[in-house]
Write a protein that holds these residues in place. Sequence first.
Motif, PDB file in Angstrom:
ATOM      1  N   SER A 195      43.476  35.703  45.731  1.00  0.00           N
ATOM      2  CA  SER A 195      43.099  35.520  44.331  1.00  0.00           C
ATOM      3  C   SER A 195      43.295  36.810  43.547  1.00  0.00           C
ATOM      4  O   SER A 195      43.831  36.798  42.425  1.00  0.00           O
ATOM      5  N   MET A 199      45.890  37.436  40.281  1.00  0.00           N
ATOM      6  CA  MET A 199      45.431  37.946  38.992  1.00  0.00           C
ATOM      7  C   MET A 199      46.087  39.286  38.666  1.00  0.00           C
ATOM      8  O   MET A 199      46.465  39.541  37.518  1.00  0.00           O
ATOM      9  N   HIS A 203      48.623  40.202  35.353  1.00  0.00           N
ATOM     10  CA  HIS A 203      48.409  41.304  34.423  1.00  0.00           C
ATOM     11  C   HIS A 203      49.548  42.321  34.470  1.00  0.00           C
ATOM     12  O   HIS A 203      49.782  43.026  33.478  1.00  0.00           O
ATOM     13  N   LEU A 211      42.999  34.000  29.591  1.00  0.00           N
ATOM     14  CA  LEU A 211      41.931  34.092  30.582  1.00  0.00           C
ATOM     15  C   LEU A 211      41.124  32.802  30.568  1.00  0.00           C
ATOM     16  O   LEU A 211      40.477  32.460  29.574  1.00  0.00           O
ATOM     17  N   LEU A 215      41.045  31.097  36.995  1.00  0.00           N
ATOM     18  CA  LEU A 215      42.363  31.681  36.752  1.00  0.00           C
ATOM     19  C   LEU A 215      43.220  31.673  38.015  1.00  0.00           C
ATOM     20  O   LEU A 215      44.399  31.320  37.982  1.00  0.00           O
ATOM     21  N   CYS A 250      46.543  28.436  40.729  1.00  0.00           N
ATOM     22  CA  CYS A 250      46.216  29.281  39.586  1.00  0.00           C
ATOM     23  C   CYS A 250      46.568  28.539  38.300  1.00  0.00           C
ATOM     24  O   CYS A 250      47.173  27.460  38.325  1.00  0.00           O
TER      25      CYS A 250
END
Length: 391
Positions: A195, A199, A203, A211, A215, A250
């Motif tokens: 996870s 993420m 980014h 967001l 996510l 996701c």
Amino acid sequence: MAFSQRLGADFYAKIHREIRARMEAAGIDLLLLDSNDDVIYTTGFSHYTTERPVVFAITATDAFLLIPELERTHAAHQKIAAEPIVYFEFPGIDKPFDVLGRAFSGFKGTVAYSHTISLARVQPIEAAFANAERVIPSNIVQQMRLRKHPEEIALHREAARLSDRMVEVGVELIREAMRRGGSLPSEVEIESHVSRHAMRTMHEEHEDVLLVQGLASGLVYSGARSAFPHGMPTGNPVKAGESIILSLGCRVGGRAAESERTLFIGEPSKVQQEHYAVAFEAQRIATAALIAGKTCASADNLALAYIRDSGMGEYLLHRVGHGMGIMFHEPPWVEGGDQTVLEPGMITSSEPAIFVPGFAGYRIADTVLITADGPDSMTVYPRRIDEVVIQ
């Protein structure tokens, strides 16, 4: 150029035009939508859902978003595709739906609300629009959401790519631990690792990351625990000789995908191979049956019939799949009781499975786009038994 998760003003203008056309056909003058997913779909506003109402309101000419004061700057930052109507707090001295009703002072037409709305909100809506000709439920936006626009499909495809990568990263973590010797990572360590990786990738590689809740996350369950279809990750360590399910997904730009694989820690036994062969073929049949013009029920019936005919019907616990969109689970349902006709632009999962109590579960899941040319599996992580052995 970085991948942009944000859909532009043109997209929301198109959505609003389609909603208005459907409202006119249904005789609706004002439509109210209060679910997190409908709000994302119609305005691009993502928020943490609480008891405070956030409501999209659309008429033939205008679009508004009822929000609490604490979301005012958050909504402005996200450049929402609606004009804000702000109330202070919930339950409120000046109640949220009273504030909304005053924005439409003297309204006498037909008000509709989403058929998924909480019953607790129906009476305040009726009271706020006491002069309305009628106040009725409507599912016109839920019907719209069944078919995805090209801009949304691009988001789903990127989510699918990252979901596959999550599985790959989980396998790499286990394989590296096996090379080092000693104990293997626990289920919760694997879930946390993949996870965080997803993420971090968003980014680093995306701009305007939307967001949202959930996510990037997933289910990781191994050994006998994998016989629980939705077993939550625990401190249970992965063990040689067992199988493990990595069920990972996701949301990119608020659009979901999931990739799920059953893997083996070391060479599988004959029994494990027999189980896996049935799950593998059932999933192949299910995906191949996701054809435009056919029903959801037909795909479910074919795949589940194969499992039963293989003598493993007692290990069946669920349907072939579910629709995916802004939510991981949404209509249509790939199940024998859903006669929805599949159409190009729909996205569903394909995940028939068997679960042997006290031993293991075997599930392979893909995110599949329905096209005029046949099913398009957007998740492509390998699945042949020789490709899912970790050693």
